[in-house]
Design a protein around this motif. Structure first.
Motif, PDB file in Angstrom:
ATOM      1  N   VAL A 172       0.864  -1.176   0.000  1.00 52.73           N
ATOM      2  CA  VAL A 172       0.000   0.000   0.000  1.00 52.73           C
ATOM      3  C   VAL A 172       0.900   1.225   0.000  1.00 52.73           C
ATOM      4  O   VAL A 172       1.934   1.219   0.674  1.00 52.73           O
ATOM      5  CB  VAL A 172      -0.901   0.022   1.256  1.00 52.73           C
ATOM      6  N   ARG A 173       0.533   2.264  -0.734  1.00 51.91           N
ATOM      7  CA  ARG A 173       1.369   3.460  -0.729  1.00 51.91           C
ATOM      8  C   ARG A 173       0.564   4.691  -0.335  1.00 51.91           C
ATOM      9  O   ARG A 173      -0.664   4.705  -0.422  1.00 51.91           O
ATOM     10  CB  ARG A 173       2.037   3.657  -2.080  1.00 51.91           C
ATOM     11  N   GLN A 174       1.301   5.715   0.103  1.00 53.39           N
ATOM     12  CA  GLN A 174       0.692   6.978   0.487  1.00 53.39           C
ATOM     13  C   GLN A 174       1.543   8.113  -0.054  1.00 53.39           C
ATOM     14  O   GLN A 174       2.650   8.349   0.437  1.00 53.39           O
ATOM     15  CB  GLN A 174       0.549   7.100   2.001  1.00 53.39           C
ATOM     16  N   ALA A 175       1.022   8.795  -1.056  1.00 50.96           N
ATOM     17  CA  ALA A 175       1.711   9.957  -1.603  1.00 50.96           C
ATOM     18  C   ALA A 175       1.579  11.125  -0.633  1.00 50.96           C
ATOM     19  O   ALA A 175       0.655  11.137   0.200  1.00 50.96           O
ATOM     20  CB  ALA A 175       1.121  10.316  -2.964  1.00 50.96           C
ATOM     21  N   PRO A 176       2.459  12.104  -0.718  1.00 50.84           N
ATOM     22  CA  PRO A 176       2.421  13.238   0.209  1.00 50.84           C
ATOM     23  C   PRO A 176       1.057  13.920   0.226  1.00 50.84           C
ATOM     24  O   PRO A 176       0.529  14.289  -0.829  1.00 50.84           O
ATOM     25  CB  PRO A 176       3.508  14.167  -0.343  1.00 50.84           C
ATOM     26  N   GLY A 177       0.481  14.042   1.411  1.00 53.95           N
ATOM     27  CA  GLY A 177      -0.799  14.709   1.546  1.00 53.95           C
ATOM     28  C   GLY A 177      -1.991  13.939   1.025  1.00 53.95           C
ATOM     29  O   GLY A 177      -3.110  14.465   0.985  1.00 53.95           O
ATOM     30  N   GLN A 178      -1.772  12.695   0.635  1.00 53.54           N
ATOM     31  CA  GLN A 178      -2.848  11.889   0.048  1.00 53.54           C
ATOM     32  C   GLN A 178      -3.226  10.732   0.967  1.00 53.54           C
ATOM     33  O   GLN A 178      -2.602  10.494   2.010  1.00 53.54           O
ATOM     34  CB  GLN A 178      -2.414  11.346  -1.313  1.00 53.54           C
ATOM     35  N   THR A 191       6.332   9.254  -6.071  1.00 53.63           N
ATOM     36  CA  THR A 191       6.903   9.679  -4.796  1.00 53.63           C
ATOM     37  C   THR A 191       5.874   9.417  -3.701  1.00 53.63           C
ATOM     38  O   THR A 191       4.760   9.947  -3.740  1.00 53.63           O
ATOM     39  CB  THR A 191       7.279  11.162  -4.826  1.00 53.63           C
ATOM     40  N   ALA A 192       6.240   8.575  -2.744  1.00 51.98           N
ATOM     41  CA  ALA A 192       5.277   8.138  -1.732  1.00 51.98           C
ATOM     42  C   ALA A 192       5.998   7.327  -0.666  1.00 51.98           C
ATOM     43  O   ALA A 192       7.147   6.921  -0.837  1.00 51.98           O
ATOM     44  CB  ALA A 192       4.177   7.278  -2.359  1.00 51.98           C
ATOM     45  N   VAL A 193       5.294   7.099   0.426  1.00 46.72           N
ATOM     46  CA  VAL A 193       5.725   6.110   1.413  1.00 46.72           C
ATOM     47  C   VAL A 193       5.047   4.796   1.039  1.00 46.72           C
ATOM     48  O   VAL A 193       3.824   4.754   0.858  1.00 46.72           O
ATOM     49  CB  VAL A 193       5.332   6.525   2.840  1.00 46.72           C
ATOM     50  N   LEU A 242      10.096   5.457   2.346  1.00 45.15           N
ATOM     51  CA  LEU A 242       9.917   6.643   1.506  1.00 45.15           C
ATOM     52  C   LEU A 242      10.704   6.479   0.203  1.00 45.15           C
ATOM     53  O   LEU A 242      11.914   6.255   0.235  1.00 45.15           O
ATOM     54  CB  LEU A 242      10.376   7.899   2.237  1.00 45.15           C
ATOM     55  N   VAL A 243       9.980   6.570  -0.896  1.00 44.26           N
ATOM     56  CA  VAL A 243      10.607   6.556  -2.214  1.00 44.26           C
ATOM     57  C   VAL A 243      10.384   7.931  -2.834  1.00 44.26           C
ATOM     58  O   VAL A 243       9.247   8.376  -2.990  1.00 44.26           O
ATOM     59  CB  VAL A 243      10.016   5.455  -3.114  1.00 44.26           C
ATOM     60  N   THR A 244      11.471   8.590  -3.145  1.00 39.94           N
ATOM     61  CA  THR A 244      11.412   9.914  -3.759  1.00 39.94           C
ATOM     62  C   THR A 244      11.908   9.803  -5.193  1.00 39.94           C
ATOM     63  O   THR A 244      12.988   9.274  -5.444  1.00 39.94           O
ATOM     64  CB  THR A 244      12.271  10.923  -2.990  1.00 39.94           C
ATOM     65  N   VAL A 245      11.090  10.294  -6.117  1.00 43.60           N
ATOM     66  CA  VAL A 245      11.472  10.273  -7.529  1.00 43.60           C
ATOM     67  C   VAL A 245      11.712  11.712  -7.959  1.00 43.60           C
ATOM     68  O   VAL A 245      10.807  12.550  -7.945  1.00 43.60           O
ATOM     69  CB  VAL A 245      10.377   9.635  -8.408  1.00 43.60           C
TER      70      VAL A 245
END
Lengths: 110, 122
Positions: free
Chosen positions: B37-43, B91-93, B117-120
């Protein structure tokens, strides 16, 4: 698959009760009994609070309860405590081996 | 006690791939599915799919099909999620989570990893 609809925010004072809604469709929330609720403190791992609409995992206080009516599921937190302040997410099985989450609700304990 | 320990943060360039690991302990690895499961910033949270560590069978959300690969190594109780052709929208956790391999329970992950955290970014 569209995300389930949750109010962005909810609030209550210590000791009060608050209910968070999670609205889907007959293809997800309304069609299955597999609705779950998660508590998420930022920076920590989400915690399962409710599964199969109404069931509580071991260790979750009975202040947390779940219900469902039609296409809308609800999480009620009774006797609010300061540590309940967190983001809450619902999820539902959506058929065809799919899982869908809600957009999340930020619960503030005033 | 049940633990899911994920690999550390990653920074990737657009177009690259990332592989996140999730090491399980405190339970029988093959008795529980691994969701990602992922969570993008502020999402909010976004489900990506699961792998059955017992059979290696996978089930991916349609949005990620063709771009995500979930695997496992039962000898070290570790699940992996690889996402290719990364863009800034990735980009998300990223979280792994376990769910009991029983009808119904498989859709209620009960223990989650700490997130990666994966930052692209170019």
């Amino acid at each position: 698959q569209s995300a389930l609809t949750q109010p962005p925010s909810a609030s209550g004072s210590p000791g009060q009760s608050v209910t968070i809604s999670c609205t889907g469709t007959s293809s997800d929330v309304g069609g299955y009994k597999y609705v779950s609720w998660y508590q998420h403190h930022p920076g920590k791992a989400p915690k399962l609070m409710i599964y199969e609409v109404t069931k509580r995992p071991s260790g979750v206080p009975d202040r947390f309860s779940g219900s469902k009516s039609g296409n809308t599921a609800s999480l009620t937190v009774s006797g609010l405590q300061t540590e309940d302040e967190a983001d809450y997410y619902c999820s539902s099985y959506a058929g065809s081996n799919n899982l869908v989450f809600g957009g999340g609700t930020k619960l503030t304990v005033l | 006690q049940v633990q899911l320990v994920q690999s550390g943060a990653e920074v990737k360039k657009p177009g690259a791939s990332v592989k996140v690991s999730c090491k399980a302990s405190g339970y029988t690895f093959t008795d529980y599915y691994n969701h990602w499961v992922r969570q993008a910033p502020g999402q909010g949270l976004e489900w990506m799919g699961w792998i059955n560590p017992n059979s290696g069978g996978t089930n991916y959300a349609q949005k990620f099909q063709g771009r995500v690969t979930m695997t496992r190594d039962t000898s070290i109780s570790t699940a992996y999620m690889e996402l290719s052709r990364l863009t800034s929208d990735d980009t998300a956790v990223y979280y792994c989570a376990r769910a009991a391999a029983r009808p119904g329970s498989v859709w209620s992950p009960d223990y989650w990893g700490q997130g990666t955290l994966v930052t692209v970014s170019s």
